[in-house]
Design an enzyme around this catalytic site. Sequence first.
Site, mmCIF file in Angstrom:
data_model
loop_
_atom_site.group_PDB
_atom_site.id
_atom_site.type_symbol
_atom_site.label_atom_id
_atom_site.label_comp_id
_atom_site.label_asym_id
_atom_site.label_seq_id
_atom_site.Cartn_x
_atom_site.Cartn_y
_atom_site.Cartn_z
ATOM 1 N N HIS A 1 0.805 -1.228 0.000
ATOM 2 C CA HIS A 1 0.000 0.000 0.000
ATOM 3 C C HIS A 1 0.834 1.273 0.000
ATOM 4 C CE1 HIS A 1 -4.155 -1.469 0.469
ATOM 5 N NE2 HIS A 1 -3.603 -2.490 1.088
ATOM 6 N N LYS B 1 -8.579 13.393 4.123
ATOM 7 C CA LYS B 1 -7.669 12.245 4.119
ATOM 8 C C LYS B 1 -6.698 12.387 5.292
ATOM 9 C CE LYS B 1 -6.636 13.219 -0.157
ATOM 10 N NZ LYS B 1 -6.811 11.905 -0.738
ATOM 11 N N ARG B 2 -5.991 11.330 5.591
ATOM 12 C CA ARG B 2 -5.018 11.368 6.676
ATOM 13 C C ARG B 2 -4.032 12.513 6.452
ATOM 14 N NH1 ARG B 2 -0.355 8.308 6.852
ATOM 15 N NH2 ARG B 2 -1.109 7.274 4.984
ATOM 16 N N LYS C 1 0.566 13.980 1.118
ATOM 17 C CA LYS C 1 -0.801 14.283 0.660
ATOM 18 C C LYS C 1 -1.006 15.779 0.446
ATOM 19 C CE LYS C 1 -2.636 10.138 2.912
ATOM 20 N NZ LYS C 1 -3.152 9.360 1.770
ATOM 21 N N THR D 1 -8.978 6.265 -2.023
ATOM 22 C CA THR D 1 -10.354 5.817 -2.249
ATOM 23 C C THR D 1 -11.340 6.954 -1.957
ATOM 24 O OG1 THR D 1 -10.415 4.882 -0.001
ATOM 25 C CG2 THR D 1 -9.979 3.357 -1.823
ATOM 26 N N LYS E 1 -14.979 7.934 -3.730
ATOM 27 C CA LYS E 1 -16.226 8.194 -2.991
ATOM 28 C C LYS E 1 -16.822 9.547 -3.366
ATOM 29 C CE LYS E 1 -14.382 5.398 0.729
ATOM 30 N NZ LYS E 1 -13.408 5.457 1.816
#
Length: 807
Positions: free
Chosen positions: A356, A543-544, A549, A651, A655
Amino acid sequence: MEVTELKDEIRNGITNKLSRHYGISAEEATTSQMYKACARTVLDILLEKRAKFNKQIKRNHSKKVYYLCMEFLVGRSLKNNVYNLGLKDEFEDVLSEWDFKLEDLYEEEPDAGLGNGGLGRLASCFMDSLATMEYPAMGYSICYEYGLFKQKIVDGWQMELPDIWLPGGDVWLNKRNDLTFQVKFQGRIEEKWSDKGLKIEHLDYDEVEAVPFDMMISGADSEGVSVLRLWRARDIKNFDMNSFAQGDYERAMMENTSAELINKVLYPSDNHFEGKTLRLRQQYFLVSASVQNIVREHLNQYGTLANFSEKVAIHINDTHPTLCIPELMRIFMDEHNYTWDEAYKMVTETVTYTNHTVLAEALEKWSAGLIQQQLPRIYGIIKELNERFCHSLWLKYPGNWEMVERMSIISHNQVRMANLAVAGSNCVNGVSKLHSEILKDDVFADFNRVNPEKFTNVTNGIAHRRWLCQSNPELTELLDECIGDAYKKDAKRLGDFRRYHSNKAVLQQLEKIKYNNKVRFAELMDKKGVTIDPQSMFVVQAKRLHEYKRQLLNALRIISLYLDLKDNPNMEIAPQTFLFAAKAAPGYYIAKEVIKLICHLSAEIEKDPIMREKIRVVFLENYCVTMAEHLMPATELSEQISLAGKEASGTGNMKMMINGALTLGTMDGANVEITEAVGRDNIFIFGMHANEVERRWKEGYAASSYYHNNAKIRRVVDQLRIGFNGESFETIYRYLIVGEYGIGDPYMCLADFEDYLKVHQNAMEVYKDQLKWNKMSLINIAGAERFAADRSIEEYADRIWGISPLK
C-alpha cells in the site's frame, strides 16, 4: 417470508431483547436501550444466515480466503446491516409503533474504533463485497479497546483523547470462548535431536490467551455473511491470590494488565522502545492467533494439511501481518513435523500480499534484536529464511552482492518486512496501475527481475452501496429512475447514466440534489457549532494528514487567495468554503503544525466580515466514517493533490466522484485511472508527473530557487513568518525553504504551486457555468462504474486467491 411475518419476527426480537437484557417493555425503553435491542435482533438474523452460509461452504469443500489486516474501519453497523438485509421499511414500521425513529437509533451507535484511514476502510469495503458476492471469506484483526484517538482541536493544536467505542459498539461482538488460542512471547529455544528428527522446545515463555469476538458483515441482497474475527488478549496465569491477600493489589493485577495492553489501542506511538515492543507484540498476537485458528479449522474439516494451500488463501493487507509467514512455518514444522522445504512450499503457495505504499519510511523495518528478544523462535525462522533466500539469489546472480543485499530480509541488523512479504508469498499486488508499475520498476525492481510473474495490479474500489446508495438517497432515487436499480449489484451499469449527459431536466435535478446534500451537511455541522454556507462552493480535502498528501499546498493556495482579497476586497469570486478533514499521528509534529496553520488561517478570515462572505476555511474535528457519509455527497470539488508517485491509490477520490464531485488533482494513484474513465475534459489535472518528479530530484531540487525567483510564492511563504491570528509559522517557513538536513520542501509544494493556482482558476471559471459543471458531474458519476469494490474482489478472487462464489 411475508412482510407481516417479518415485522412480527422483528417486533418479537426487539421485545425479547429488551425483556432479557433490561427487564423492561418497549414503552419503557430509552433510545440507547432500543438501539441495542435492535442491534441484537439484527445480529441474531445475521448469525442464523451465517450458520447456513458456513454449512454450504463446508458442504462444497470451497477454498476460503482469510484476510489479515491490522485495521478495519467499519463505521456504524446498524444502518449498513439493516440496508443490506433489506429490512429498513420493516424496522421503521415496527419502531413507529413505540414512537421511535430508526434514524435516531443510528445516532446512538459510535463508529467502531478498529481503523484509521484508507487501509482500514478498504478492508471493510472488501468484506462487504465478499459477503454480497457470496465468496467464502473471513477477516482477522484485533479488538482494540480504544480506536486511534478522538481528535480535539484546542487553540489550533490537535489533542488526542481516548476513542471510547466499546460501550455502544460491543453489542455487535459475538464472543467465542470455544475458540481461544495461546500466543507465546519471549523465553528461550532449545533444539533436541531424537530418532524422529529435530525437536524444537520453547521454554520460559510469557503466554497470552487470544479470545475471539466475531462481528458479522452482511451481504447486500444475498445469502452471504462474512465474519470479521477480532482478537482480545487476556492473561492465562493464575490470579496472584497471595499478593492480593497481603494488600498488594497492584502486583496481583500486573500480569493481567500487561496482557491486555496488546489490544488497548490502535497504533500505539512507537517513538520509544516500549511503543515499538507493543506494536511488535500486537502484530504477532494478530497473526499467531489467526493462523492457529485457520490451521485448526482446516484440520477439523479435512483431517490433513496435505491440501492446505489448495483450500486456503491467506492475504496480508500491507506489511503489518507479515509475521504470518514465519508463524505458518513454525506451525507446519514444529507442530506437524513437515520439513523446511515442504513447509516453505506450502506457505508460499498460500500467502499473498498487497503493498500500500512506496514511501521508504512506511515499509516496515524491525530491529532484529527486538524480534529475537520478543519472538525467539520466529526470529530463528526468519534468519533461516534469509540465509536460504540469499543463497538461492547468489547461485542465480553470482557476484552481484548489491542486488542480494537489496533483496535480503535481514540487513544492517534490521528485519525488512516488505522483503519478507514478497519472498514468502506467491503474488504481490499494488492498488492502482501507476502504483503497481512503480513497485515493479523501483520499490521491488530486483524482485520483479527475479520473479516477474509474481507481480500484478488490482486497483482499489469502494463499497458503492454504502458510499452512494446509503449515503446519498436522493441521487440513488434519480439513478433508479434513469437507469433502473441493477447498478446496486452490478456497478458497471452506472455507465448507462452517461446517456443523460445532455438531459437538462436530469442535470438540473443533479444540481438540486447536490445543494440539498450541502444543506444537510451544513445543518449537521451547525449542531457542532460550525457555521457553513451551503450557497458557497464546497472544496474538500479529506484524508489522513501527511506531508505527501500536501494539505500544506492547499493551505498555501488559500493564503495566496486571502492575500489577493486583502489587496482587493471587491475582487469577483464565487463564495467558497474550504473543508479540511484529517487526523495527524500523535508524534507527527509537522503534520500537527499544518493543522494549526489551517485553524489559525480560518480564525483570521473569520475576523473579517467582508472576507468571510467570500472564503471560509473549516477544519472538521474528529473526522470519521459517519462524518464522511455526510461529507462525500456534499462535496463539489475533490482535492487529490499528493505529489505524483507517492499516493498508492486513494479511495476518497472514488467516494467523492461517485457522488458527483469533480476531481482536482495530480496524475497520482487512482487519479490516473479516474482520468481514463472520464476524459481530461472532465477532471482538473495539474502538476508534475511521477517521472518528472523523479527527474527533478535527480537533477537536484532546490525549493529556495522557487522562493527567490517567484514573487507570488515569496509573498505567500513570507506571510507564514508574519503568521495568522497572532501566531507565526516560522517552523513551516523553514520546513519549506531549508528543511531538515538542507532539503527544503521535500514534497515539492513550491514546484507545483503555480500550476495549482492555474487549475483552480480554471475550475472556478467552469463553476460559473453550472450546466457545464453538472454535465461533468454526471460523467464522473457514470465513470465511477469501474471503481466498485465488487470489481476489485472479482479480480482478487480470480487472479490471486483462486476462490469461487457459492452461487
